[in-house]
Design an enzyme around this catalytic site. Structure first.
Site, PDB file in Angstrom:
ATOM      1  NE  ARG A  39      -0.433   6.451   6.878  1.00 43.75           N
ATOM      2  CZ  ARG A  39      -0.693   5.652   5.856  1.00 43.75           C
ATOM      3  NH1 ARG A  39      -1.010   6.139   4.682  1.00 43.75           N
ATOM      4  NH2 ARG A  39      -0.661   4.335   6.002  1.00 43.75           N
ATOM      5  CG  ASP A  40      -4.371   4.394   5.031  1.00 42.28           C
ATOM      6  OD1 ASP A  40      -4.668   5.158   4.102  1.00 42.28           O
ATOM      7  OD2 ASP A  40      -4.268   3.168   4.886  1.00 42.28           O
ATOM      8  CG  HIS A  93      -2.072  -1.448   4.877  1.00 44.76           C
ATOM      9  ND1 HIS A  93      -2.016  -0.388   5.759  1.00 44.76           N
ATOM     10  CD2 HIS A  93      -2.986  -1.097   3.940  1.00 44.76           C
ATOM     11  CE1 HIS A  93      -2.862   0.561   5.363  1.00 44.76           C
ATOM     12  NE2 HIS A  93      -3.447   0.155   4.258  1.00 44.76           N
ATOM     13  CG  HIS A 135      -7.444  -1.229   1.652  1.00 47.43           C
ATOM     14  ND1 HIS A 135      -7.830   0.043   1.336  1.00 47.43           N
ATOM     15  CD2 HIS A 135      -6.194  -1.115   2.171  1.00 47.43           C
ATOM     16  CE1 HIS A 135      -6.858   0.898   1.650  1.00 47.43           C
ATOM     17  NE2 HIS A 135      -5.855   0.208   2.157  1.00 47.43           N
ATOM     18  CB  CYS A 174      -5.199   4.232  -1.832  1.00 46.80           C
ATOM     19  SG  CYS A 174      -3.691   4.838  -2.638  1.00 46.80           S
ATOM     20  CG  ASN A 228      -7.079   1.452   5.719  1.00 47.57           C
ATOM     21  OD1 ASN A 228      -6.245   0.916   5.006  1.00 47.57           O
ATOM     22  ND2 ASN A 228      -7.160   2.763   5.863  1.00 47.57           N
TER      23      ASN A 228
HETATM   24 MG    MG Z   1      -4.776   1.809   3.396  1.00 46.97          MG
END
Ligand code: MG
Length: 305
Positions: free
Chosen positions: A20-21, A211, A213, A244, A253
């Site tokens: 997803r990310d 979460h 980075h 993002c 990430n």
């Molecule tokens: Mg992210």
């Protein structure tokens, strides 16, 4: 005798957010079949959860326009939670039709970022979450990802008091599971620990995840600060893919392979197989054309079992 790990948790769960990310940030469309094959490979690795996709508008994120097909095509491994991001009631309908195991709603701790990212204020997003919670009842588990907890591209530092205020509103809506996101990659380990300490003094009974980075190589240091602050659930992305789309310049990430190797070396169990994630990373390299090849080569060099 000194033991730096004595107060750290013995087990940590990992949410693989790459599909997803990570993939939403790859400019070229990854063919649906390739996505399904890669997610099937990820499923064998031992992750507690895989964030498969996002039921957002295909105009907003064209890379994930095949969300329903991907969900229909993957082979689900029992015990793995297959989740998806859901921005609104329309996405909720699609996610429920696709049989998503867990719904992930999102909101920003910063008013300006929320408006840039979702085109509405925090109050409106909260009202939307309230309606969605009412419509699903207790049918599906829910998590809320709160972005910009540690800083905002528009507003700078976000005071922890403001984060706590938002978390209280989420608790009032019946949300127990929350991921605190450093969307921009600006959090330092000290800041992470101090925000978690502050939230601890507020007495939340929420289940917090983190979460992170990897700006300036800080992600793993942030993980240790998170562990010290009581976090036992981390998001990460194989190959460190992802930024993002609304936070230009955000670093990738936290890389799953870095997280797993680091935790396992500290004696913290992740349930994830090191060998299998290296295989999955190799598959990623083959299937994602625009992947920074050097990143994965480096990865295999430094993580040789
Ligand atoms: Mg992210």
């Amino acid at each position: 005798m000194l033991n730096p790990y004595q107060d750290l948790p013995g087990t940590v769960s990992i949410v693989e957010v790459g599909p997803r990310d990570g993939w939403q940030n790859v400019a070229e469309f990854i063919p649906t079949r390739r996505k399904i094959d890669m997610i099937n490979a990820f499923s064998a690795c031992g992750f507690a959860e895989i964030e498969v996709t996002s039921f957002v508008s295909p105009r907003a994120i064209p890379q994930l326009r095949d969300a329903a097909e991907v969900f229909a095509g993957i082979d689900r491994v029992p015990g793995v939670v297959y989740s998806a991001l859901v921005p609104n009631e329309r996405g909720l309908k699609q996610a429920l039709a696709a049989g998503v195991d867990k719904l992930v709603f999102f909101i920003s701790a910063s008013e300006t970022h929320n408006r840039e990212n979702l085109g509405q204020g925090i109050a409106q997003t909260l009202a939307g979450i309230e309606r969605m919670m009412a419509s699903i009842g207790s049918v599906k588990p829910v998590r809320v990802a709160v972005s910009n907890v540690f800083g905002c591209p528009f507003e700078g530092k976000v005071p922890p008091e403001r984060v706590a205020e938002l978390l209280e509103k989420l608790v009032a809506l019946g949300i127990r599971e929350v991921t605190l996101c450093d969307t921009l990659g600006v959090a330092t380990p000290g800041q992470i620990f101090s925000v978690l300490s502050y939230l601890d003094t507020c007495g939340f009974e929420s289940d917090f995840g983190l979460h992170l980075h990897d700006s300036c190589g800080r992600a793993l240091a942030g993980v240790v600060a998170g562990l010290q602050g009581g976090i036992t659930r981390f998001d990460s992305s194989l190959g460190g893919l992802g930024g993002c789309p609304f936070a230009p310049g955000a670093a990738g990430n936290l890389a799953t392979e870095d997280l797993v190797f680091c935790l396992e070396e500290m004696g913290i169990k992740t349930g994830v197989s090191r060998d299998l994630i290296l295989q999955a990373a190799g598959m990623l390299e083959k299937n994602v054309d625009q992947l920074a090849g050097h990143m994965l080569s480096f990865l295999r060099g430094c993580h040789k079992p």
